[in-house]
Design a protein around this motif. Structure first.
Motif, PDB file in Angstrom:
ATOM      1  N   ASP A   1     -12.841  -2.754   8.368  1.00  0.00           N
ATOM      2  CA  ASP A   1     -13.273  -1.829   7.320  1.00  0.00           C
ATOM      3  C   ASP A   1     -13.620  -2.620   6.059  1.00  0.00           C
ATOM      4  OD1 ASP A   1     -13.438   0.057   5.230  1.00  0.00           O
ATOM      5  OD2 ASP A   1     -11.952   1.367   6.178  1.00  0.00           O
ATOM      6  N   ALA A   2     -14.897  -2.914   5.880  1.00  0.00           N
ATOM      7  CA  ALA A   2     -15.339  -3.762   4.758  1.00  0.00           C
ATOM      8  C   ALA A   2     -14.970  -3.152   3.406  1.00  0.00           C
ATOM      9  CB  ALA A   2     -16.842  -3.996   4.845  1.00  0.00           C
ATOM     10  N   ARG A   3     -15.089  -1.844   3.289  1.00  0.00           N
ATOM     11  CA  ARG A   3     -14.764  -1.188   2.004  1.00  0.00           C
ATOM     12  C   ARG A   3     -13.273  -1.323   1.684  1.00  0.00           C
ATOM     13  NH1 ARG A   3     -17.220   4.318   1.524  1.00  0.00           N
ATOM     14  NH2 ARG A   3     -18.880   3.207   0.473  1.00  0.00           N
ATOM     15  N   LEU A   4     -12.432  -1.102   2.677  1.00  0.00           N
ATOM     16  CA  LEU A   4     -10.991  -1.235   2.475  1.00  0.00           C
ATOM     17  C   LEU A   4     -10.623  -2.679   2.155  1.00  0.00           C
ATOM     18  CD1 LEU A   4      -8.092  -0.202   2.484  1.00  0.00           C
ATOM     19  CD2 LEU A   4      -8.114  -0.380   4.987  1.00  0.00           C
ATOM     20  N   MET A   5     -11.199  -3.617   2.884  1.00  0.00           N
ATOM     21  CA  MET A   5     -10.903  -5.030   2.627  1.00  0.00           C
ATOM     22  C   MET A   5     -11.333  -5.436   1.218  1.00  0.00           C
ATOM     23  SD  MET A   5      -9.217  -6.187   5.193  1.00  0.00           S
ATOM     24  CE  MET A   5      -9.324  -7.959   5.044  1.00  0.00           C
ATOM     25  N   ALA A   6     -12.467  -4.931   0.758  1.00  0.00           N
ATOM     26  CA  ALA A   6     -12.929  -5.226  -0.606  1.00  0.00           C
ATOM     27  C   ALA A   6     -11.970  -4.621  -1.629  1.00  0.00           C
ATOM     28  CB  ALA A   6     -14.339  -4.701  -0.810  1.00  0.00           C
ATOM     29  N   SER A   7     -11.493  -3.411  -1.356  1.00  0.00           N
ATOM     30  CA  SER A   7     -10.541  -2.764  -2.252  1.00  0.00           C
ATOM     31  C   SER A   7      -9.238  -3.558  -2.318  1.00  0.00           C
ATOM     32  CB  SER A   7     -10.266  -1.336  -1.778  1.00  0.00           C
ATOM     33  OG  SER A   7      -9.306  -0.713  -2.592  1.00  0.00           O
ATOM     34  N   LEU A   8      -8.744  -3.982  -1.174  1.00  0.00           N
ATOM     35  CA  LEU A   8      -7.522  -4.786  -1.140  1.00  0.00           C
ATOM     36  C   LEU A   8      -7.716  -6.104  -1.870  1.00  0.00           C
ATOM     37  CD1 LEU A   8      -6.338  -4.098   2.504  1.00  0.00           C
ATOM     38  CD2 LEU A   8      -5.239  -3.321   0.379  1.00  0.00           C
ATOM     39  N   ARG A   9      -8.874  -6.725  -1.698  1.00  0.00           N
ATOM     40  CA  ARG A   9      -9.155  -7.976  -2.412  1.00  0.00           C
ATOM     41  C   ARG A   9      -9.114  -7.740  -3.923  1.00  0.00           C
ATOM     42  NH1 ARG A   9     -11.334 -13.031  -1.879  1.00  0.00           N
ATOM     43  NH2 ARG A   9     -12.499 -13.738  -3.702  1.00  0.00           N
ATOM     44  N   ASP A  10      -9.705  -6.651  -4.379  1.00  0.00           N
ATOM     45  CA  ASP A  10      -9.685  -6.338  -5.810  1.00  0.00           C
ATOM     46  C   ASP A  10      -8.262  -6.117  -6.312  1.00  0.00           C
ATOM     47  OD1 ASP A  10     -12.445  -6.500  -5.909  1.00  0.00           O
ATOM     48  OD2 ASP A  10     -12.755  -4.328  -5.869  1.00  0.00           O
ATOM     49  N   ILE A  11      -7.483  -5.365  -5.566  1.00  0.00           N
ATOM     50  CA  ILE A  11      -6.105  -5.072  -5.970  1.00  0.00           C
ATOM     51  C   ILE A  11      -5.263  -6.345  -5.987  1.00  0.00           C
ATOM     52  CG2 ILE A  11      -3.971  -3.885  -5.285  1.00  0.00           C
ATOM     53  CD1 ILE A  11      -5.848  -1.699  -4.035  1.00  0.00           C
ATOM     54  N   LEU A  12      -5.458  -7.193  -4.989  1.00  0.00           N
ATOM     55  CA  LEU A  12      -4.632  -8.397  -4.811  1.00  0.00           C
ATOM     56  C   LEU A  12      -5.290  -9.659  -5.371  1.00  0.00           C
ATOM     57  CD1 LEU A  12      -3.578  -7.570  -1.149  1.00  0.00           C
ATOM     58  CD2 LEU A  12      -2.215  -7.207  -3.224  1.00  0.00           C
ATOM     59  N   ILE A  13      -6.224  -9.511  -6.302  1.00  0.00           N
ATOM     60  CA  ILE A  13      -7.059 -10.625  -6.739  1.00  0.00           C
ATOM     61  C   ILE A  13      -6.254 -11.817  -7.268  1.00  0.00           C
ATOM     62  CG2 ILE A  13      -7.503  -9.767  -9.080  1.00  0.00           C
ATOM     63  CD1 ILE A  13      -9.998 -11.527  -6.677  1.00  0.00           C
TER      64      ILE A  13
ATOM     65  N   ASN B   1       8.248   6.788   0.951  1.00  0.00           N
ATOM     66  CA  ASN B   1       7.257   7.374   0.059  1.00  0.00           C
ATOM     67  C   ASN B   1       5.907   7.593   0.732  1.00  0.00           C
ATOM     68  OD1 ASN B   1       8.579   7.532  -2.754  1.00  0.00           O
ATOM     69  ND2 ASN B   1       9.189   5.549  -1.931  1.00  0.00           N
ATOM     70  N   ASP B   2       5.868   7.372   2.035  1.00  0.00           N
ATOM     71  CA  ASP B   2       4.655   7.605   2.818  1.00  0.00           C
ATOM     72  C   ASP B   2       3.419   6.964   2.169  1.00  0.00           C
ATOM     73  OD1 ASP B   2       3.309   8.617   5.052  1.00  0.00           O
ATOM     74  OD2 ASP B   2       2.727  10.446   3.984  1.00  0.00           O
ATOM     75  N   LEU B   3       3.549   5.684   1.837  1.00  0.00           N
ATOM     76  CA  LEU B   3       2.471   4.969   1.156  1.00  0.00           C
ATOM     77  C   LEU B   3       1.394   4.521   2.130  1.00  0.00           C
ATOM     78  CD1 LEU B   3       4.481   2.636  -1.257  1.00  0.00           C
ATOM     79  CD2 LEU B   3       3.474   4.870  -1.750  1.00  0.00           C
ATOM     80  N   GLY B   4       0.162   4.591   1.685  1.00  0.00           N
ATOM     81  CA  GLY B   4      -0.938   4.005   2.432  1.00  0.00           C
ATOM     82  C   GLY B   4      -1.032   2.521   2.091  1.00  0.00           C
ATOM     83  N   ILE B   5      -1.932   1.829   2.756  1.00  0.00           N
ATOM     84  CA  ILE B   5      -2.018   0.386   2.562  1.00  0.00           C
ATOM     85  C   ILE B   5      -2.442   0.022   1.136  1.00  0.00           C
ATOM     86  CG2 ILE B   5      -4.382   0.197   3.451  1.00  0.00           C
ATOM     87  CD1 ILE B   5      -3.441  -2.491   4.730  1.00  0.00           C
ATOM     88  N   THR B   6      -3.350   0.773   0.534  1.00  0.00           N
ATOM     89  CA  THR B   6      -3.753   0.445  -0.840  1.00  0.00           C
ATOM     90  C   THR B   6      -2.656   0.816  -1.832  1.00  0.00           C
ATOM     91  OG1 THR B   6      -5.006   2.503  -0.995  1.00  0.00           O
ATOM     92  CG2 THR B   6      -6.252   0.515  -0.462  1.00  0.00           C
ATOM     93  N   ASP B   7      -1.928   1.896  -1.560  1.00  0.00           N
ATOM     94  CA  ASP B   7      -0.795   2.246  -2.425  1.00  0.00           C
ATOM     95  C   ASP B   7       0.260   1.143  -2.387  1.00  0.00           C
ATOM     96  OD1 ASP B   7      -1.889   4.772  -3.089  1.00  0.00           O
ATOM     97  OD2 ASP B   7      -1.062   5.636  -1.247  1.00  0.00           O
ATOM     98  N   MET B   8       0.515   0.635  -1.197  1.00  0.00           N
ATOM     99  CA  MET B   8       1.479  -0.448  -1.042  1.00  0.00           C
ATOM    100  C   MET B   8       1.003  -1.693  -1.788  1.00  0.00           C
ATOM    101  SD  MET B   8       4.340  -1.277   0.510  1.00  0.00           S
ATOM    102  CE  MET B   8       5.210  -2.637   1.229  1.00  0.00           C
ATOM    103  N   ALA B   9      -0.269  -2.016  -1.649  1.00  0.00           N
ATOM    104  CA  ALA B   9      -0.822  -3.197  -2.308  1.00  0.00           C
ATOM    105  C   ALA B   9      -0.740  -3.078  -3.825  1.00  0.00           C
ATOM    106  CB  ALA B   9      -2.268  -3.412  -1.876  1.00  0.00           C
ATOM    107  N   ARG B  10      -0.790  -1.868  -4.354  1.00  0.00           N
ATOM    108  CA  ARG B  10      -0.740  -1.655  -5.812  1.00  0.00           C
ATOM    109  C   ARG B  10       0.666  -1.807  -6.400  1.00  0.00           C
ATOM    110  NH1 ARG B  10      -4.570   2.618  -4.613  1.00  0.00           N
ATOM    111  NH2 ARG B  10      -6.604   1.976  -5.399  1.00  0.00           N
ATOM    112  N   LEU B  11       1.689  -1.820  -5.572  1.00  0.00           N
ATOM    113  CA  LEU B  11       3.041  -2.024  -6.105  1.00  0.00           C
ATOM    114  C   LEU B  11       3.080  -3.371  -6.822  1.00  0.00           C
ATOM    115  CD1 LEU B  11       5.231  -0.873  -3.076  1.00  0.00           C
ATOM    116  CD2 LEU B  11       4.776   0.393  -5.198  1.00  0.00           C
ATOM    117  N   PRO B  12       3.633  -3.423  -8.026  1.00  0.00           N
ATOM    118  CA  PRO B  12       3.619  -4.685  -8.786  1.00  0.00           C
ATOM    119  C   PRO B  12       4.127  -5.896  -8.003  1.00  0.00           C
ATOM    120  CG  PRO B  12       4.339  -2.898 -10.188  1.00  0.00           C
ATOM    121  CD  PRO B  12       4.221  -2.334  -8.787  1.00  0.00           C
ATOM    122  N   ILE B  13       5.196  -5.746  -7.260  1.00  0.00           N
ATOM    123  CA  ILE B  13       5.729  -6.892  -6.511  1.00  0.00           C
ATOM    124  C   ILE B  13       4.771  -7.342  -5.408  1.00  0.00           C
ATOM    125  CG2 ILE B  13       7.070  -5.601  -4.810  1.00  0.00           C
ATOM    126  CD1 ILE B  13       9.244  -7.801  -5.176  1.00  0.00           C
TER     127      ILE B  13
END
Length: 109
Positions: free
Chosen positions: A84-96, A9-21
């Motif tokens: 990448d501080a912005r990406l890391m913050a986004s991942l932290r929010d997604i994976l909180i 599905n050619d997912l980016g890192i944030t798309d992957m992080a958003r997968l429920p599992i």
């Protein structure tokens, strides 16, 4: 299976992080419902040497803190993500949920 889904599905890192599992991989999939208090030792790998020293003291046997196995090799792409501080913050929010789970149980918190 997840890796193939990621590639297919050619997912980016944030798309992957958003997968429920992935969003609750540790807190629900690996350890969900398990009483974490049953673990005698949970450590943060960033403080590995100190954690292994404490573990060695707890079991009455010194551990060689310089032995490292299964170490992930350095990777330029990983370094770019971590820088990448912005990406890391986004991942932290997604994976909180998993972040809070880790912070609750990791030694030294």
């Amino acid at each position: 299976m997840i890796h193939n889904y990621f590639l297919d599905n050619d997912l980016g890192i944030t798309d992957m992080a958003r997968l429920p599992i992935m969003r609750t991989l540790y807190s629900h999939f690996y350890f969900g419902g398990f009483p974490m208090e049953r673990f005698d030792h949970v450590a943060d790998n960033r403080y590995r040497k100190a954690a292994l020293t404490r573990l060695g003291s707890a079991i009455g046997r010194p551990l060689d803190v310089d032995v490292r196995v299964n170490v992930t090799p350095p990777d330029a792409q990983r370094r770019m993500v971590e820088a990448d501080a912005r990406l890391m913050a986004s991942l932290r929010d997604i994976l909180i949920e998993d972040v809070r789970f880790f912070e609750r149980y990791a030694e030294g918190r």
